[in-house]
Design a protein around this motif. Structure first.
Motif, PDB file in Angstrom:
ATOM      1  N   SER B   5       7.543  -2.432 -14.849  1.00 40.21           N
ATOM      2  CA  SER B   5       7.620  -3.794 -14.883  1.00 40.21           C
ATOM      3  C   SER B   5       6.243  -4.577 -15.064  1.00 40.21           C
ATOM      4  O   SER B   5       5.343  -4.238 -14.134  1.00 40.21           O
ATOM      5  N   SER B  15      -1.715  -8.572  -1.742  1.00 34.09           N
ATOM      6  CA  SER B  15      -1.010  -7.948  -0.811  1.00 34.09           C
ATOM      7  C   SER B  15      -1.916  -6.922  -0.056  1.00 34.09           C
ATOM      8  O   SER B  15      -1.359  -6.405   1.006  1.00 34.09           O
ATOM      9  N   PRO B  31       2.903  -6.120   7.876  1.00 29.06           N
ATOM     10  CA  PRO B  31       3.035  -7.464   7.425  1.00 29.06           C
ATOM     11  C   PRO B  31       2.647  -8.826   8.122  1.00 29.06           C
ATOM     12  O   PRO B  31       3.050  -8.872   9.557  1.00 29.06           O
ATOM     13  N   THR B  34       5.792 -13.040   7.035  1.00 34.21           N
ATOM     14  CA  THR B  34       6.830 -12.937   5.871  1.00 34.21           C
ATOM     15  C   THR B  34       6.832 -14.271   4.725  1.00 34.21           C
ATOM     16  O   THR B  34       7.771 -14.452   3.995  1.00 34.21           O
ATOM     17  N   GLN B  36       4.616 -15.048   3.028  1.00 30.78           N
ATOM     18  CA  GLN B  36       4.151 -14.666   1.504  1.00 30.78           C
ATOM     19  C   GLN B  36       5.039 -14.348   0.742  1.00 30.78           C
ATOM     20  O   GLN B  36       6.213 -13.917   1.009  1.00 30.78           O
ATOM     21  N   ILE B  38       7.617 -12.593  -1.955  1.00 27.14           N
ATOM     22  CA  ILE B  38       8.032 -11.313  -2.154  1.00 27.14           C
ATOM     23  C   ILE B  38       8.160 -11.026  -3.304  1.00 27.14           C
ATOM     24  O   ILE B  38       8.795 -11.756  -4.398  1.00 27.14           O
ATOM     25  N   PRO B  39       7.352 -10.128  -3.944  1.00 28.75           N
ATOM     26  CA  PRO B  39       7.626  -9.710  -5.594  1.00 28.75           C
ATOM     27  C   PRO B  39       8.689  -9.012  -5.550  1.00 28.75           C
ATOM     28  O   PRO B  39       9.367  -8.316  -4.946  1.00 28.75           O
ATOM     29  N   LYS B  40       9.272  -9.223  -6.788  1.00 26.40           N
ATOM     30  CA  LYS B  40      10.695  -8.760  -7.306  1.00 26.40           C
ATOM     31  C   LYS B  40      10.580  -7.329  -7.647  1.00 26.40           C
ATOM     32  O   LYS B  40      11.492  -6.640  -7.503  1.00 26.40           O
ATOM     33  N   THR B  43       5.591  -2.029  -9.516  1.00 24.06           N
ATOM     34  CA  THR B  43       4.994  -1.328 -10.546  1.00 24.06           C
ATOM     35  C   THR B  43       3.919  -0.073 -10.148  1.00 24.06           C
ATOM     36  O   THR B  43       3.857  -0.006  -8.801  1.00 24.06           O
ATOM     37  N   ALA B  44       3.619   0.847 -10.966  1.00 21.23           N
ATOM     38  CA  ALA B  44       3.264   1.942 -10.751  1.00 21.23           C
ATOM     39  C   ALA B  44       1.635   1.530 -10.164  1.00 21.23           C
ATOM     40  O   ALA B  44       0.940   2.230  -9.196  1.00 21.23           O
ATOM     41  N   SER B  45       1.197   0.626 -10.830  1.00 23.38           N
ATOM     42  CA  SER B  45      -0.297  -0.038 -10.246  1.00 23.38           C
ATOM     43  C   SER B  45      -0.223  -0.491  -8.793  1.00 23.38           C
ATOM     44  O   SER B  45      -1.051  -0.230  -8.114  1.00 23.38           O
ATOM     45  N   PHE B  47       1.829   0.088  -6.651  1.00 22.12           N
ATOM     46  CA  PHE B  47       1.980   1.310  -5.850  1.00 22.12           C
ATOM     47  C   PHE B  47       0.903   2.119  -5.619  1.00 22.12           C
ATOM     48  O   PHE B  47       0.465   2.419  -4.318  1.00 22.12           O
TER      49      PHE B  47
END
Lengths: 170, 958
Positions: B5, B15, B31, B34, B36, B38-40, B43-45, B47
């Protein structure tokens, strides 16, 4: 040396919902596991596991959690972990489960395991990646981690036999 | 786990920075908040980036050293290597970098070498000898010093370096060696004084210094002939029984030809180094020896001659070696000579003195001879095994004997008389091996001998000799035991200074001996040196062991070996290789304690050396006591211990005298046994007067005359006379106490002390007395002779407990005895707790100081100085110790104090607690007269740090 012997459980929080991971907090997670142990093993289990129980490390981005408990009762904790099915934080409830990656005697061995594990994950990621942009990004992060490794200590990762010595350093 | 995505990379970068580093370890993540967004999607990158961040954090944590120990200490034992601490390359490679950093720190930097030479240069033989010579300039080293220093705790005492106790745990082993095997000690530190002159002159000079009353003197028949060693107590001339100088042993040189007896005799007086100064001065005064002699025996003269000799022999070698080592051809050509004997003595100081009037020569032979002591039943076997009598040397004609190194022996061998004497000595020495214990031989037997080099027949390994009892049946052995060693066999060449010097100089060095041994054709075979072999004259002296008391007589007997100097190690090692165990100073204290004999100098409170020792001991103990925190040390004031570190003998005896006098006054002159005791006292007081042949003593003489003349009114007069003396005595409070050493009175006392139940045969031995209670009359006459005296007693505990030094000996009260009679297991009474009057004072002082400090801070300096004065003027109080002059000693506690224990411990020989000490004579007599026959001699013992009294039995052993 005389000391309390512990067991460290290296777990991964697996959830479909990405928001779940970001709502991770050590206090919440600790309470959740305590409750689960009480539910599964009763009052005795809860009491025996509560001594020395702590969440030592928590990474919200990778979902890695390091739990500590006394060596005598770590099996109670281990057996209770599969019964954690959801994470509740601030009224939200996210379904998730805990995946135990490693059980170690010292934090150091867990750290070493985590390094290896993450590198393996990265390689798998790189192999399975199809998108070109993604691929580049992953490669960059892999090289970053490797560079850092070279800079700091190259032997640490390649040398598996060094575990023993490091444990003694603990 | 792959998500595809599209997400903007900025968020992920942010992050990843959210991982927080909490500690130095810096791997704690979580964390941060909270808030900040939150990404919906993930993605692999992202990660991958998260993983990478974690890896780097973990890596950082893992590589960091967590503990504060050195790197090489963190390695497990099996991975450590010897040189790791200084050689980084020895470490595993992954740790080398960290270790390198550590090594550069200032703390672990090596200290600079103080010496400018390298280790090897410092250890080379010549340098070591120089260094050793330098180090023995301050304190005298015995010849066995290096051997001892490797194995013993060394102490500097009396001007010597002595081994105090072995570093190995060996208290019990040493005791076993004394009883069953053999204990070896180096007593070379004992001093020897030599008196030369006419027999009657020497005896005349020495007779005022000793008294017949205290035992045999220098003129004892056996000793005078040179057959036996004698021991005597020396006093200042004509001062007996006061002003004791110390105990000594002496040997007369036997006269070989009985024809010209009193021509010139030699007398050796052996004494402890602490007593030497006083006794030497007194001897010089007694013999009127004033003129110092520059004697040829002086050590410094020996040094250059030997070094010259050596250099001559070394010369050819040096010519060869000159090219190679050109560094020392100047003044260093002379080889360094090892210091033998006294290294501290000033060469200009005279060591011998002559008297112009009497012709007596006194010389100080300290460190001129070695004295090794063997204690225990196996000492015979060790002696006979280790020493072999010298072989008689036959001289071929035409050979120049004068040049040969051992010409004295060849000269001797020419004389058939000397050869036959040597053979007789050898025969007797061989017979000794068949005797089971040294105690079987008459006490103090002397045997002279000339032996071969003991290093030659050194066994390969250390072994233990076993006695061979089959020799014991021999008729000759029985004869030897009956008759003792004949007088002429006591002759030895040790007496001859010139021969001793010759023997010392011509000793083959260990190196030469070993070289010759290695050159043997058959390795391991007997080395035959022939005429080259040294012959060493020695003197064997039997030490009698335990001579007092009834049980264990002869325990701890043994032999002393006198050697010429320089030969100490050559005899030491062979003895050890035959199974002797070595003891130090502590072992000699144990030896004397189990022998129940007083230890020199601690158990002679009446001689100056004993006083010095007691002061030193008190100082050390006080220092040790003050090192502990007040809560962790006994409060002696509360325990009622007035003098935990010293012995107030003088005060004790004075108080007892006052006490008895007060009792007599209160009971009045109308004592019921007054008349009948008068008659008895007549006998008793008559008896000592003719025996006491010491009219020289001023005090004794006056007291005798006053006691013998007004016989009728003594009972009333005595206290009055004592009273005047008491006043006089108070003026001279600094004077030394007097110890009862008259053998007659000690025997009397020992019969009084003995209980009727234990040894009936003691009563049989002294018939007539029949367990008498000490009569008042006898007591009074004894006290007349020895006012304010102390008695040496031994104490055996009835039940458990072991006394320690400074324990108090007390008189049991009536109820204690009653309770003991009722209950045999009764341990003893307890001392009630005393109040501490100093505690409040100490607190006050502290508060005062505080106030003063505050004032000082507030005010100006001059006033502060003035304010500090009262605090400094006051003696610093120590919590738990009595300060200021002591109150009445005897009645301070609930039981009346009688004396103190000076030596005490658990005795392995008896299997129970045993103590030795002094009690007040007045008090002892008072106590004995008050006790019933069954309980006579029972006393109470209390350790200084304990409130518990324990029962013990007093015995006076003669």
């Amino acid at each position: 040396m005389v000391r309390f012997k512990h067991r460290y459980l290296l777990c991964e929080v697996v959830s479909d919902d990405p928001r779940c991971r970001l709502s991770l907090e050590d206090r919440v997670l600790g309470g959740l596991i305590r409750d689960t142990i009480a539910r599964v093993h009763g009052t005795f289990g809860a009491a025996s596991c509560s001594i020395g129980f702590a969440v030592r490390y928590l990474n919200a981005y990778t979902g890695i959690v390091l739990l500590r408990c006394r060596k005598e009762f770590y099996q109670l904790v281990c057996s209770a972990l599969p019964f954690v099915t959801y994470l509740e934080n601030k009224g939200h409830r996210y379904p998730c489960f805990l995946n135990t990656l490693h059980v170690g005697g010292t934090i150091r061995t867990c750290q070493k395991f985590l390094i290896r594990y993450n590198r393996r994950q990265l390689l798998i990621l790189l192999q399975n990646c199809t998108d070109e942009g993604e691929r580049e990004a992953i490669q960059k992060s892999v090289t970053r981690s490797c560079l850092l490794e070279e800079r700091s200590d190259e032997e640490e990762l390649s040398d598996n036999g060094g575990e023993e010595a490091a444990e003694a350093m603990e | 786990m792959t998500h595809h995505s599209p997400v903007d990379p900025d968020v992920k970068e942010q992050s990843s920075s959210k991982i927080m580093f909490k500690k130095k370890g810096g791997w704690k993540a979580g964390p941060e908040g909270t808030s900040q967004e939150i990404p919906k999607y993930i993605t692999a990158s992202t990660f991958a980036q998260a993983r990478a961040a974690e890896i780097s954090a973990m890596l950082k944590a893992v590589t960091q050293k967590s503990s504060n120990s050195l790197v090489f200490q963190t390695l497990p034992r099996h991975m450590r290597r010897r040189a790791m601490s200084h050689n980084v390359k020895r470490l595993p490679r992954r740790l080398q970098e960290i270790a390198q950093k550590e090594a550069e720190k200032a703390v672990h930097q090596k200290k600079e070498h103080s010496k400018n030479k390298c280790h090897k240069a410092r250890r080379c033989h010549k340098k070591r000898v120089l260094e050793f010579n330098r180090r023995q300039k301050k304190n005298i080293w015995l010849e066995t010093h290096i051997w001892h220093a490797k194995r013993f705790h060394m102490v500097k005492k009396w001007g010597y370096c002595l081994g105090e106790r072995p570093t190995v745990k060996s208290h019990r082993a040493c005791y076993r060696a004394m009883t069953n095997c053999c204990l070896l000690q180096d007593l070379s530190y004992y001093c020897c004084l030599e008196l030369k002159g006419k027999e009657e002159e020497i005896l005349k000079a020495l007779s005022p210094m000793c008294s017949v009353d205290a035992g045999l003197t220098f003129a004892a028949v056996h000793c005078l002939s040179g057959k036996r060693q004698g021991s005597v107590l020396l006093y200042r001339a004509n001062k007996y029984p006061r002003e004791m100088l110390g105990p000594v042993t002496f040997i007369w040189k036997c006269e070989r030809t009985p024809g010209h007896t009193s021509e010139s005799r030699q007398l050796w007086i052996w004494l402890h180094p602490t007593l030497k100064q006083d006794i030497l001065e007194e001897l010089k005064a007694a013999c009127q020896c004033v003129e110092p002699i520059k004697s040829a025996v002086c050590i410094p003269s020996l040094l250059p001659t030997t070094s010259e000799e050596k250099s001559q022999t070394v010369l050819p070698d040096e010519k060869i070696g000159k090219k190679r080592k050109r560094k020392d051809d100047g003044e260093n050509a002379k080889p360094v000579k090892k210091v033998i004997g006294d290294g501290t003595r000033d060469p200009c100081q005279p060591s011998s003195w002559i008297s112009p009037a009497t012709g007596i020569i006194i010389s100080d032979l300290t460190m001129e001879m070695n004295r090794l002591r063997l204690i225990g039943p196996l000492s015979h076997s060790i002696l006979t095994e280790a020493l072999k009598a010298a072989s008689v040397q036959t001289v071929r004609e035409g050979e120049d004997t004068e040049k040969a190194p051992h010409h004295w022996w060849t000269e001797t061998c020419k004389n058939p008389d000397s050869v036959s004497l040597h053979h007789r000595q050898e025969a007797i020495f061989e017979l000794l091996g068949g005797i089971t214990s040294p105690a079987e031989i008459p006490a103090g037997t002397i045997l002279g001998l000339t032996v071969g080099d003991p290093r030659i027949n050194l066994p390969q390994k250390r072994s233990k000799v076993l006695p061979n009892p089959e020799k014991c049946q021999d008729e000759k052995v029985r004869q030897l035991l009956l008759e003792g060693v004949p007088v002429d066999c006591a002759h030895s060449f040790v007496w001859n200074q010139a021969i001793c010097k010759n023997v010392t100089e011509n000793k083959i060095s260990d190196q030469d001996l070993n070289r010759k041994r290695s050159e043997l054709l058959v390795p391991g075979s007997q080395l035959v040196l022939g005429p080259q072999e040294s012959r060493i004259p020695i003197l064997l002296i039997q030490q009698p062991g335990k001579v007092t008391g009834d049980e264990r007589r002869g325990w701890g007997s043994g032999w002393d070996v006198l050697l010429p100097k320089g030969w100490g190690m050559a005899f030491w090692i062979p003895f050890i290789y035959r199974g002797a165990r070595v003891g130090g100073l502590k072992e000699s204290v144990v030896h004397s304690q189990y022998k129940r004999s007083p230890d020199i100098p601690s158990d002679f409170p009446d001689c100056p050396a004993g006083v010095v020792f007691a002061e030193e001991q008190a100082k050390n103990l006080l220092e040790k006591y003050k090192r502990r925190p007040p809560a962790k040390r006994p409060n002696y004031v509360k325990l009622g211990t007035l003098a935990p570190f010293r012995y107030p003998w003088e005060q004790l005896s004075q108080e007892w005298e006052l006490r008895v006098r007060a009792q007599e006054k209160s009971s009045g002159a109308s004592s019921p046994s007054g008349e009948e005791s008068d008659l008895r006292r007549d006998k008793l007081s008559c008896a000592p007067t003719p025996e006491n042949t010491d009219p020289r003593s001023d005090e004794g003489g006056s007291s005798q005359s006053s006691s013998s003349k007004p016989r009728a009114g003594v009972a009333t007069e005595c206290p009055a006379r004592l009273g005047t003396e008491w006043v006089a005595g108070q003026d001279a409070t600094g004077s030394l106490p007097c110890v009862l050493r008259s053998r007659k009175w000690l025997k009397q006392l020992s019969t009084w002390c003995g209980p009727s139940s234990r040894d009936r045969w003691a009563a049989r031995r002294a018939p007539g007395s029949g367990q008498p209670a000490p009569t008042r009359a006898a007591c009074l006459s004894l006290l007349d002779h020895f006012p304010r005296a102390l008695v040496w007693v031994s104490l055996a505990l009835l039940r458990k407990g072991s006394p320690e030094p400074h324990s108090m000996i007390c008189v049991p009260a009536e109820e204690d005895i009653l309770q003991l009679r009722r209950d045999r297991l009764y341990c003893g009474p307890q001392e009630p707790k005393h109040s501490d009057p100093f505690k409040s004072e100490i607190r006050k002082q502290k508060e005062k100081k505080k106030v003063q400090k505050r004032q000082n801070q507030a005010r100006a300096e001059p006033e502060g100085l003035a304010g500090a004065h009262p605090a400094t003027g006051h003696p610093a109080l120590t919590l738990g110790l009595w300060s200021g002059p002591l109150p009445v000693l005897t009645s301070h506690c609930s039981r009346v104090l009688l004396g103190f224990v000076t030596q005490g411990d658990f005795s392995m020989a008896v299997g129970g607690g045993e103590g030795l000490g002094f009690v007040s004579l007045t008090g002892l007599l008072d106590m004995l007269s008050g006790q019933a026959a069954a309980e006579r001699g029972l006393v109470l013992l209390r350790a200084p740090a304990s409130p518990q009294y324990r029962f013990a039995r007093v015995a006076v052993e003669v």
